[in-house]
Design a protein around this motif. Structure first.
Motif, PDB file in Angstrom:
ATOM      1  N   VAL A  45       0.869  -1.171   0.000  1.00  0.00           N
ATOM      2  CA  VAL A  45       0.000   0.000   0.000  1.00  0.00           C
ATOM      3  C   VAL A  45       0.904   1.220   0.000  1.00  0.00           C
ATOM      4  N   LEU A  46       0.718   2.080  -0.983  1.00  0.00           N
ATOM      5  CA  LEU A  46       1.539   3.272  -1.156  1.00  0.00           C
ATOM      6  C   LEU A  46       0.667   4.508  -1.021  1.00  0.00           C
ATOM      7  N   ARG A  47       1.072   5.401  -0.164  1.00  0.00           N
ATOM      8  CA  ARG A  47       0.384   6.683  -0.005  1.00  0.00           C
ATOM      9  C   ARG A  47       1.265   7.757  -0.622  1.00  0.00           C
ATOM     10  N   LEU A  48       0.782   8.350  -1.706  1.00  0.00           N
ATOM     11  CA  LEU A  48       1.572   9.316  -2.446  1.00  0.00           C
ATOM     12  C   LEU A  48       0.649  10.297  -3.152  1.00  0.00           C
ATOM     13  N   ALA A  49       1.023  11.545  -3.128  1.00  0.00           N
ATOM     14  CA  ALA A  49       0.290  12.598  -3.840  1.00  0.00           C
ATOM     15  C   ALA A  49      -1.182  12.652  -3.452  1.00  0.00           C
ATOM     16  N   GLY A  50      -1.471  12.429  -2.182  1.00  0.00           N
ATOM     17  CA  GLY A  50      -2.828  12.542  -1.685  1.00  0.00           C
ATOM     18  C   GLY A  50      -3.724  11.354  -1.971  1.00  0.00           C
ATOM     19  N   SER A  51      -3.157  10.278  -2.497  1.00  0.00           N
ATOM     20  CA  SER A  51      -3.990   9.106  -2.746  1.00  0.00           C
ATOM     21  C   SER A  51      -3.303   7.854  -2.208  1.00  0.00           C
ATOM     22  N   THR A  52      -4.088   6.808  -2.065  1.00  0.00           N
ATOM     23  CA  THR A  52      -3.593   5.521  -1.589  1.00  0.00           C
ATOM     24  C   THR A  52      -3.829   4.494  -2.681  1.00  0.00           C
ATOM     25  N   SER A  53      -2.773   3.728  -2.995  1.00  0.00           N
ATOM     26  CA  SER A  53      -2.862   2.721  -4.054  1.00  0.00           C
ATOM     27  C   SER A  53      -2.177   1.442  -3.604  1.00  0.00           C
ATOM     28  N   GLU A  54      -2.678   0.323  -4.069  1.00  0.00           N
ATOM     29  CA  GLU A  54      -1.957  -0.930  -3.889  1.00  0.00           C
ATOM     30  C   GLU A  54      -1.137  -1.118  -5.160  1.00  0.00           C
ATOM     31  N   VAL A  55       0.182  -1.205  -5.010  1.00  0.00           N
ATOM     32  CA  VAL A  55       1.082  -1.215  -6.159  1.00  0.00           C
ATOM     33  C   VAL A  55       1.945  -2.478  -6.172  1.00  0.00           C
ATOM     34  N   PRO A  56       2.293  -2.954  -7.368  1.00  0.00           N
ATOM     35  CA  PRO A  56       3.172  -4.129  -7.460  1.00  0.00           C
ATOM     36  C   PRO A  56       4.627  -3.747  -7.210  1.00  0.00           C
ATOM     37  N   LEU A  57       5.395  -4.725  -6.727  1.00  0.00           N
ATOM     38  CA  LEU A  57       6.830  -4.540  -6.483  1.00  0.00           C
ATOM     39  C   LEU A  57       7.618  -5.342  -7.500  1.00  0.00           C
ATOM     40  N   TYR A  58       8.733  -4.784  -7.947  1.00  0.00           N
ATOM     41  CA  TYR A  58       9.614  -5.425  -8.912  1.00  0.00           C
ATOM     42  C   TYR A  58      11.060  -5.244  -8.487  1.00  0.00           C
ATOM     43  N   GLU A  59      11.912  -6.230  -8.770  1.00  0.00           N
ATOM     44  CA  GLU A  59      13.348  -6.039  -8.722  1.00  0.00           C
ATOM     45  C   GLU A  59      13.693  -5.333 -10.020  1.00  0.00           C
ATOM     46  N   PHE A  60      14.546  -4.321  -9.949  1.00  0.00           N
ATOM     47  CA  PHE A  60      14.733  -3.440 -11.095  1.00  0.00           C
ATOM     48  C   PHE A  60      16.117  -2.810 -11.040  1.00  0.00           C
ATOM     49  N   THR A  61      16.750  -2.638 -12.190  1.00  0.00           N
ATOM     50  CA  THR A  61      18.058  -1.993 -12.258  1.00  0.00           C
ATOM     51  C   THR A  61      17.891  -0.549 -12.711  1.00  0.00           C
ATOM     52  N   LEU A  62      18.446   0.356 -11.930  1.00  0.00           N
ATOM     53  CA  LEU A  62      18.442   1.779 -12.243  1.00  0.00           C
ATOM     54  C   LEU A  62      19.878   2.257 -12.415  1.00  0.00           C
ATOM     55  N   GLU A  63      19.998   3.447 -12.962  1.00  0.00           N
ATOM     56  CA  GLU A  63      21.307   4.019 -13.224  1.00  0.00           C
ATOM     57  C   GLU A  63      21.256   5.511 -12.899  1.00  0.00           C
ATOM     58  N   ALA A  64      22.106   5.960 -11.991  1.00  0.00           N
ATOM     59  CA  ALA A  64      22.237   7.390 -11.699  1.00  0.00           C
ATOM     60  C   ALA A  64      23.190   7.971 -12.732  1.00  0.00           C
ATOM     61  N   ARG A  65      22.743   9.008 -13.383  1.00  0.00           N
ATOM     62  CA  ARG A  65      23.563   9.623 -14.431  1.00  0.00           C
ATOM     63  C   ARG A  65      24.086  10.974 -13.960  1.00  0.00           C
ATOM     64  N   PRO A  66      25.377  11.211 -14.182  1.00  0.00           N
ATOM     65  CA  PRO A  66      25.958  12.486 -13.743  1.00  0.00           C
ATOM     66  C   PRO A  66      25.450  13.640 -14.611  1.00  0.00           C
ATOM     67  N   PRO A  67      25.513  14.858 -14.092  1.00  0.00           N
ATOM     68  CA  PRO A  67      25.146  16.020 -14.915  1.00  0.00           C
ATOM     69  C   PRO A  67      26.017  16.067 -16.180  1.00  0.00           C
ATOM     70  N   LEU A  68      25.492  16.616 -17.252  1.00  0.00           N
ATOM     71  CA  LEU A  68      26.187  16.649 -18.539  1.00  0.00           C
ATOM     72  C   LEU A  68      27.558  17.320 -18.461  1.00  0.00           C
ATOM     73  N   GLU A  69      27.708  18.313 -17.584  1.00  0.00           N
ATOM     74  CA  GLU A  69      28.986  19.022 -17.503  1.00  0.00           C
ATOM     75  C   GLU A  69      30.100  18.172 -16.881  1.00  0.00           C
ATOM     76  N   LEU A  70      29.750  17.076 -16.233  1.00  0.00           N
ATOM     77  CA  LEU A  70      30.750  16.176 -15.652  1.00  0.00           C
ATOM     78  C   LEU A  70      31.069  15.073 -16.663  1.00  0.00           C
ATOM     79  N   THR A  71      31.755  15.422 -17.709  1.00  0.00           N
ATOM     80  CA  THR A  71      31.990  14.516 -18.838  1.00  0.00           C
ATOM     81  C   THR A  71      32.867  13.315 -18.492  1.00  0.00           C
ATOM     82  N   ASP A  72      33.683  13.395 -17.441  1.00  0.00           N
ATOM     83  CA  ASP A  72      34.551  12.279 -17.063  1.00  0.00           C
ATOM     84  C   ASP A  72      33.868  11.269 -16.148  1.00  0.00           C
ATOM     85  N   GLU A  73      32.706  11.602 -15.621  1.00  0.00           N
ATOM     86  CA  GLU A  73      32.000  10.719 -14.692  1.00  0.00           C
ATOM     87  C   GLU A  73      31.137   9.725 -15.456  1.00  0.00           C
ATOM     88  N   ARG A  74      31.061   8.524 -14.924  1.00  0.00           N
ATOM     89  CA  ARG A  74      30.269   7.466 -15.547  1.00  0.00           C
ATOM     90  C   ARG A  74      29.000   7.219 -14.723  1.00  0.00           C
TER      91      ARG A  74
END
Length: 133
Positions: A45-74
């Motif tokens: 059960v997730l409470r977000l933005a003034g509403s309550t929803s039953e939401v599915p859960l997933y294992e998931f791969t995300l990637e944090a990306r550096p700001p464009l000006e940091l050209t040497d960062e991966r």
């Protein structure tokens, strides 16, 4: 805000770091781009933005990306359990980075002009358990 995506996707999405949020929440559209989503066969059960929803859960791969000006960062990848919300209530973002997963993977230091993302081990190195008593 931080740039986030899934591995090998061209698009980068804005993400909000919510240190009080219990779990990372993603828009279903992001799930469909990649990230090797695997159903956890659970909901929450997730409470977000003034509403309550039953939401599915997933294992998931995300990637944090550096700001464009940091050209040497991966980009930095991590895998976590996320909640998938549809319809998405926030214009301009596709991810809300919460405690479970994101703050397990990173140490985030906030300052008056921005923030720094570092490996989760950084906190323990700066503040050994013996010093936290």
């Amino acid at each position: 805000m931080i740039g986030v995506s899934v591995p090998d996707a061209a698009a980068t999405f804005s993400a909000i770091i919510d240190t009080g949020g219990p779990i990372t929440v993603v828009d279903r559209e992001l799930l469909e781009l990649g990230g090797d989503a695997v159903s956890a066969d659970e909901t929450m059960v997730l409470r977000l933005a003034g509403s309550t929803s039953e939401v599915p859960l997933y294992e998931f791969t995300l990637e944090a990306r550096p700001p464009l000006e940091l050209t040497d960062e991966r980009p930095v990848r991590w895998r976590e359990v996320v909640a998938v919300l549809d319809p998405w209530p926030h214009q301009g973002t596709a991810v809300i980075l919460g405690q479970r997963g994101f703050l397990d993977a990173f140490t985030v230091t906030f300052g008056p002009d921005g923030f720094v993302l570092e490996p989760a081990t950084t906190f323990g190195e700066r503040f050994p358990l013996a010093d936290r008593g």
